[in-house]
Design a protein around this motif. Structure first.
Motif, PDB file in Angstrom:
ATOM      1  N   LEU A  73      10.701   0.881  -4.375  1.00  0.00           N
ATOM      2  CA  LEU A  73      10.502   0.831  -2.925  1.00  0.00           C
ATOM      3  C   LEU A  73      10.843  -0.552  -2.376  1.00  0.00           C
ATOM      4  CD1 LEU A  73       7.240   2.762  -1.939  1.00  0.00           C
ATOM      5  CD2 LEU A  73       9.475   2.941  -0.843  1.00  0.00           C
ATOM      6  N   LEU A  74      10.398  -1.576  -3.066  1.00  0.00           N
ATOM      7  CA  LEU A  74      10.705  -2.939  -2.632  1.00  0.00           C
ATOM      8  C   LEU A  74      12.206  -3.183  -2.627  1.00  0.00           C
ATOM      9  CD1 LEU A  74       7.916  -4.932  -4.528  1.00  0.00           C
ATOM     10  CD2 LEU A  74       8.156  -4.746  -2.050  1.00  0.00           C
ATOM     11  N   PHE A  75      12.902  -2.717  -3.657  1.00  0.00           N
ATOM     12  CA  PHE A  75      14.346  -2.907  -3.741  1.00  0.00           C
ATOM     13  C   PHE A  75      15.064  -2.175  -2.618  1.00  0.00           C
ATOM     14  CE2 PHE A  75      18.469  -1.330  -5.396  1.00  0.00           C
ATOM     15  CZ  PHE A  75      19.133  -2.543  -5.435  1.00  0.00           C
ATOM     16  N   TYR A  76      14.707  -0.900  -2.405  1.00  0.00           N
ATOM     17  CA  TYR A  76      15.355  -0.108  -1.350  1.00  0.00           C
ATOM     18  C   TYR A  76      15.115  -0.720   0.024  1.00  0.00           C
ATOM     19  CZ  TYR A  76      16.638   3.859  -4.354  1.00  0.00           C
ATOM     20  OH  TYR A  76      17.217   4.671  -5.302  1.00  0.00           O
ATOM     21  N   ASN A  77      13.882  -1.082   0.289  1.00  0.00           N
ATOM     22  CA  ASN A  77      13.560  -1.615   1.613  1.00  0.00           C
ATOM     23  C   ASN A  77      14.107  -3.026   1.803  1.00  0.00           C
ATOM     24  OD1 ASN A  77      11.629   0.262   3.309  1.00  0.00           O
ATOM     25  ND2 ASN A  77      11.047   0.511   1.165  1.00  0.00           N
ATOM     26  N   PHE A  78      14.234  -3.777   0.709  1.00  0.00           N
ATOM     27  CA  PHE A  78      14.863  -5.089   0.805  1.00  0.00           C
ATOM     28  C   PHE A  78      16.330  -4.954   1.202  1.00  0.00           C
ATOM     29  CE2 PHE A  78      16.996  -8.816  -1.104  1.00  0.00           C
ATOM     30  CZ  PHE A  78      16.295  -9.820  -0.451  1.00  0.00           C
ATOM     31  N   LEU A  79      17.021  -3.941   0.655  1.00  0.00           N
ATOM     32  CA  LEU A  79      18.389  -3.660   1.085  1.00  0.00           C
ATOM     33  C   LEU A  79      18.430  -3.317   2.571  1.00  0.00           C
ATOM     34  CD1 LEU A  79      19.982  -1.516  -1.794  1.00  0.00           C
ATOM     35  CD2 LEU A  79      20.595  -3.838  -1.101  1.00  0.00           C
ATOM     36  N   GLY A  80      17.449  -2.519   3.003  1.00  0.00           N
ATOM     37  CA  GLY A  80      17.410  -2.147   4.414  1.00  0.00           C
ATOM     38  C   GLY A  80      17.181  -3.337   5.320  1.00  0.00           C
ATOM     39  N   ILE A  81      16.275  -4.239   4.919  1.00  0.00           N
ATOM     40  CA  ILE A  81      15.953  -5.398   5.736  1.00  0.00           C
ATOM     41  C   ILE A  81      17.105  -6.406   5.774  1.00  0.00           C
ATOM     42  CG2 ILE A  81      14.495  -7.462   5.796  1.00  0.00           C
ATOM     43  CD1 ILE A  81      13.176  -5.107   7.040  1.00  0.00           C
ATOM     44  N   THR A  82      17.721  -6.668   4.622  1.00  0.00           N
ATOM     45  CA  THR A  82      18.744  -7.706   4.551  1.00  0.00           C
ATOM     46  C   THR A  82      20.121  -7.211   4.985  1.00  0.00           C
ATOM     47  OG1 THR A  82      19.094  -7.182   2.203  1.00  0.00           O
ATOM     48  CG2 THR A  82      17.570  -8.977   2.739  1.00  0.00           C
ATOM     49  N   PHE A  83      20.470  -5.979   4.645  1.00  0.00           N
ATOM     50  CA  PHE A  83      21.816  -5.483   4.922  1.00  0.00           C
ATOM     51  C   PHE A  83      21.851  -4.649   6.204  1.00  0.00           C
ATOM     52  CE2 PHE A  83      25.448  -2.584   4.275  1.00  0.00           C
ATOM     53  CZ  PHE A  83      26.442  -3.512   4.015  1.00  0.00           C
ATOM     54  N   ASP A  84      21.084  -3.576   6.234  1.00  0.00           N
ATOM     55  CA  ASP A  84      21.130  -2.664   7.378  1.00  0.00           C
ATOM     56  C   ASP A  84      20.617  -3.327   8.653  1.00  0.00           C
ATOM     57  OD1 ASP A  84      21.249  -0.442   9.008  1.00  0.00           O
ATOM     58  OD2 ASP A  84      19.460   0.492   8.180  1.00  0.00           O
ATOM     59  N   LEU A  85      19.432  -3.917   8.581  1.00  0.00           N
ATOM     60  CA  LEU A  85      18.854  -4.528   9.776  1.00  0.00           C
ATOM     61  C   LEU A  85      19.694  -5.711  10.257  1.00  0.00           C
ATOM     62  CD1 LEU A  85      16.615  -4.607  11.865  1.00  0.00           C
ATOM     63  CD2 LEU A  85      15.235  -5.959  10.277  1.00  0.00           C
ATOM     64  N   SER A  86      20.253  -6.488   9.335  1.00  0.00           N
ATOM     65  CA  SER A  86      21.092  -7.616   9.740  1.00  0.00           C
ATOM     66  C   SER A  86      22.327  -7.142  10.499  1.00  0.00           C
ATOM     67  CB  SER A  86      21.524  -8.423   8.507  1.00  0.00           C
ATOM     68  OG  SER A  86      20.417  -9.033   7.894  1.00  0.00           O
ATOM     69  N   LEU A  87      22.989  -6.098   9.987  1.00  0.00           N
ATOM     70  CA  LEU A  87      24.173  -5.573  10.668  1.00  0.00           C
ATOM     71  C   LEU A  87      23.807  -4.977  12.025  1.00  0.00           C
ATOM     72  CD1 LEU A  87      26.105  -3.910   7.696  1.00  0.00           C
ATOM     73  CD2 LEU A  87      26.726  -5.987   8.938  1.00  0.00           C
ATOM     74  N   THR A  88      22.672  -4.293  12.082  1.00  0.00           N
ATOM     75  CA  THR A  88      22.242  -3.683  13.340  1.00  0.00           C
ATOM     76  C   THR A  88      21.905  -4.740  14.387  1.00  0.00           C
ATOM     77  OG1 THR A  88      21.356  -1.781  12.126  1.00  0.00           O
ATOM     78  CG2 THR A  88      20.609  -2.068  14.389  1.00  0.00           C
TER      79      THR A  88
END
Length: 317
Positions: free
Chosen positions: A59-74
């Protein structure tokens, strides 16, 4: 996952800037906590081997990807109005993280909220290697890989006419939406998102109620402290899904029942973007449930002066 469209006219002019600032602040504060918690779980043997932490690690790994990659691009799209470093490869991976990895996190959270019942109240079910493999590892692997593999196929392998637009968030809709059978879209909406969110709420509330009802019995057990921490951790994380994801699900269900305009004025500018919040809260909820880490984390920010120890001198005649 949510987005931050800034071209809508039915919202106050100040809202995009407020939303953007709050999410930037949340991202900045959560990333060090992700790194700190992840390091200690992976390198602390007792934490790494604890069954309830296995799902948390993924969960930490998946959400870390979301925070660093997805949220940054958004956030960057919301700031400049287009996709920077635009390329088909970037667009595909953005879509994979935004949907496949994010849905994977939802499924893992659903499994964690159910598995806590087993680990807290029926720990004898996972005592033997066979029970561990059947009840713990197989469901963990399935729920961790189901959504990412499904969306990897839909984004990278499904035959459709791809079109990427740098002026649209996520580089436009994924192309499979135009040709895939309608039954899959219904399946995807309910099975991949709506039902898991509802089950997270049901399993988490029932775990909390069972914990309160059987508190006296658990206090007499050796594992009382661990059970309490597992329950607190899950309650904190699932509460964010209840607050920030459940409204999206409710609006979707009402719209599916024949009211397509219900909540349409608030779902994109307000509700959709809030689905990032559980990922921001996750490392802090994990921190609260890991023994000894709160003090270590606090010591990173507050330098504690060592008091000078005064030792009486011994004089020799």
């Amino acid at each position: 996952m949510g987005s931050f469209p800034s071209t809508l006219t039915n919202i106050p002019s100040y809202w995009p800037k407020v939303s953007f600032s709050l999410f930037v602040l949340g991202q900045i504060l959560s990333i060090p906590c992700y790194l700190f918690v992840g390091y200690h779980i992976l390198f602390e043997k007792s934490a790494r081997k604890a069954l309830h932490n296995h799902v948390i690690i993924i969960l930490l790994f998946y959400n870390f990807l979301g925070i660093t990659f997805d949220l940054s691009l958004t956030l960057n799209y919301d700031r400049v109005g287009y996709v920077s470093l635009f390329s088909p490869t970037l667009c595909r991976f953005w879509q994979l993280v935004d949907d496949g990895i994010w849905y994977g996190g939802v499924f893992l959270m659903m499994w964690a909220s159910f598995e806590r019942h087993i680990l807290v109240f029926h720990s004898n079910f996972v005592r033997t290697p066979y029970q561990l493999f059947l009840i713990h590892y197989i469901p963990l692997i399935f729920f961790a890989l189901y959504a990412p593999l499904l969306y990897f196929y839909l984004i990278f392998l499904y035959p459709c006419d791809e079109h990427f637009d740098s002026t649209l968030v996520l580089c436009d809709e994924m192309c499979f939406y135009a040709t895939i059978p309608n039954w899959f879209l219904v399946y995807d909406s309910f099975v991949d998102y709506t039902i898991p969110i509802l089950l997270i709420v049901v399993f988490s509330i029932s775990l909390l109620l069972r914990f309160i009802r059987q508190k006296q019995r658990l206090q007499q057990a050796v594992t009382w402290r661990q059970c309490r921490k597992m329950t607190i951790q899950l309650t904190l994380v699932s509460a964010t899904y209840l607050i920030f994801d459940l409204p999206y699900v409710i609006i979707f269900l009402v719209q599916s029942c024949g009211y397509p305009d219900f909540g349409s004025n608030i779902i994109m500018p307000y509700i959709a973007s809030l689905t990032y919040v559980p990922a921001i809260v996750l490392p802090y909820a994990t921190l609260l449930a890991l023994p000894g880490l709160k003090q270590k984390f606090r010591n990173l920010f507050f330098w504690k002066r060592h008091q000078r120890q005064i030792v009486p001198l011994t004089t020799h005649a």
